[in-house]
Design a protein around this motif. Structure first.
Motif, short mmCIF file in Angstrom:
data_model
loop_
_atom_site.label_atom_id
_atom_site.label_comp_id
_atom_site.label_asym_id
_atom_site.label_seq_id
_atom_site.Cartn_x
_atom_site.Cartn_y
_atom_site.Cartn_z
N THR A 99 0.84 -1.20 0.00
CA THR A 99 0.00 0.00 0.00
C THR A 99 0.87 1.25 0.00
O THR A 99 0.71 2.14 -0.85
N ASN B 153 2.73 1.69 -3.33
CA ASN B 153 1.88 2.17 -4.43
C ASN B 153 1.54 3.65 -4.26
O ASN B 153 1.57 4.42 -5.23
N THR C 26 -3.90 -9.37 -7.33
CA THR C 26 -4.28 -9.86 -6.01
C THR C 26 -5.32 -10.98 -6.10
O THR C 26 -5.20 -12.00 -5.43
N ASP D 286 3.07 -2.97 -10.15
CA ASP D 286 2.78 -3.47 -8.81
C ASP D 286 3.05 -4.97 -8.80
O ASP D 286 2.24 -5.77 -9.25
C1 LIG Z 1 -0.82 -6.65 -5.92
C2 LIG Z 1 -0.91 -6.06 -4.54
N1 LIG Z 1 -0.55 -4.78 -4.34
C3 LIG Z 1 -0.59 -4.21 -3.14
C4 LIG Z 1 -1.02 -4.91 -2.03
C5 LIG Z 1 -1.08 -4.24 -0.68
O1 LIG Z 1 -0.05 -4.73 0.13
P1 LIG Z 1 -0.04 -4.47 1.70
O2 LIG Z 1 -1.22 -5.19 2.25
O3 LIG Z 1 1.27 -5.03 2.12
O4 LIG Z 1 -0.12 -3.01 1.91
C6 LIG Z 1 -1.41 -6.25 -2.18
C7 LIG Z 1 -1.90 -7.02 -1.03
O5 LIG Z 1 -2.32 -8.12 -1.11
C8 LIG Z 1 -1.35 -6.83 -3.47
O6 LIG Z 1 -1.74 -8.10 -3.69
#
Ligand SMILES: Cc1ncc(COP(=O)(O)O)c(C=O)c1O
Length: 374
Positions: A90, A93, A166, A191
């Motif tokens: 998070t 990004n 995800t 990402d």
């Molecule tokens: C592709 C992707 N980006 C970002 C995230 C967010 O990561 P975090 O929960 O470590 O902030 C996730 C979480 O599953 C994800 O799958």
């Protein structure tokens, strides 16, 4: 808080009792996190007091962070990439889009991203004021390239591609996105929060990282398939200017500027990440991914034998079983057997993430329970 403290014994007994309410990972097929590798867990303990928010005080741990960025850079085909270790996908990004915004002149900036992008981009849009324009997906659940092209206008500052979505574990066509980014003079953020520690170790080669010319930044999370401790996220930039655009002056610290979103930052997770990456090496991570992919194939064939079918052939260790009303089944799997699974809505499916904490016995048990309810 009590006026008088509670004895250590009582506090620990209370914690042990409360922790029993947490779901043990052995029943979890919904999470992208897992038990950290033992070396990461133990090193994390040794660096608990370290704070990357004031790196001048922690010169040794700061060297470890530089080394981790170099290791991640090598993994992503750019050993001299710059960046820092964040709290997770998070933050990475958010920061990637903030950097795009800081390096652009548009007054009403927008970014074009796949509709499969993680919900962290919703937070990103809200925090940065950058409009998030969602492109539709192809039937194979990769972003539709024409839809991306159609959404670009004079206020578009960048594109996002996902390497390991995800929900479905799909990999966007980063090479195509890169061509569009270069033609339109746009930044391209990838990402790979989940996929970054999976894709390099798959049998099939995917060009998704800095090897692709137009990629300007990448999110990669050691606390997911990198087997590090939480919170360990990674954000890497091709060019220093993007990272520098995030920097603010820090009048009272041991350094003059800071580029991270958070101030105080865990050095323990930095050291843990360094330890596990050094210890496992490329071969170690390959074994981890080979094992997860082997279990993924086992899960898919077992599911098919029991009459289920998958939304896509799994690209990585995420399996989505087609289903009309997955939410009902999700509830029953939890209530009747204690399994944690997740669901997707478009298309509808039961989503299973095959992490290293599983094994084939657990998967067989899960499949039998699933079949008994479906
Ligand atoms: C592709 C992707 N980006 C970002 C995230 C967010 O990561 P975090 O929960 O470590 O902030 C996730 C979480 O599953 C994800 O799958």
């Amino acid at each position: 808080m009590n006026k008088n403290g509670v004895s250590e014994e009582d506090v620990l007994a209370d914690l042990a009792k409360i922790k029993l309410l947490d779901t043990p990972y052995e029943r979890v097929l919904s999470s992208m996190c897992t038990y950290p590798h033992p070396i990461a867990a133990s090193v994390h303990q040794d660096f608990l007091e370290t704070n990357m928010g004031d790196p001048g005080l922690f010169k040794g741990t700061t060297i470890l962070e530089e080394r981790v960025i170099n290791l991640l850079g090598k993994l992503l085909h750019k050993p001299d990439a710059c960046g820092y270790l964040s709290t997770g996908g998070t933050e990475s990004n958010i920061q990637a889009i903030r950097a795009m915004k800081n390096c652009s002149i548009s007054k009403k900036p927008n970014v074009v991203l796949p509709s499969s992008a993680h919900f962290s981009f919703e937070k990103t849009g809200n925090l940065t004021g950058v409009e998030m324009r969602r492109a539709r997906l192809d039937p194979d659940l990769r972003v539709n390239i024409d839809s991306v092209k159609n959404l670009i206008d004079e206020n578009t500052i960048g594109l996002v591609g996902i390497a390991g979505t995800t929900e479905f574990g799909q990999i966007d066509d980063i090479q195509q996105l890169s061509l569009i980014a270069e033609e339109n003079d746009l930044f391209l953020h990838v990402d790979a929060a989940f996929g970054g520690f999976v894709i390099p170790f798959l049998e099939k080669h995917y060009s998704y990282d800095f090897e692709v010319e137009g990629v300007s930044s990448i999110t990669i999370d050691p606390h997911k398939m990198g087997l590090s401790t939480i919170p360990s996220g990674g954000l890497l930039f091709r060019d220093k200017s993007l990272l520098e655009s995030l920097s603010v002056h820090t009048p009272y610290l041991t350094v003059k500027t800071q580029s991270s979103l958070t101030g105080t930052r865990s050095g323990a997770a930095v050291a843990a990440t360094y330890a596990v990456m050094m210890h496992l090496g490329m071969d170690g991570y390959k074994k981890v991914v080979d094992n997860c992919m082997d279990m993924t194939r086992y899960l898919v064939s077992g599911a098919k034998e029991r009459g289920f079918s998958t939304v896509i052939d799994p690209v990585m260790n995420i399996v989505c079983l087609k289903m009309d009303s997955p939410v009902e089944l999700q509830k029953r799997l939890l209530l009747e057997y204690g399994w944690r699974v997740s669901v997707t809505h478009n298309p509808q499916s039961l989503r299973l993430v095959v992490m290293p904490h599983l094994n084939k016995d657990i998967i067989s048990e899960f499949l039998d329970d699933l079949a008994s309810l479906a």
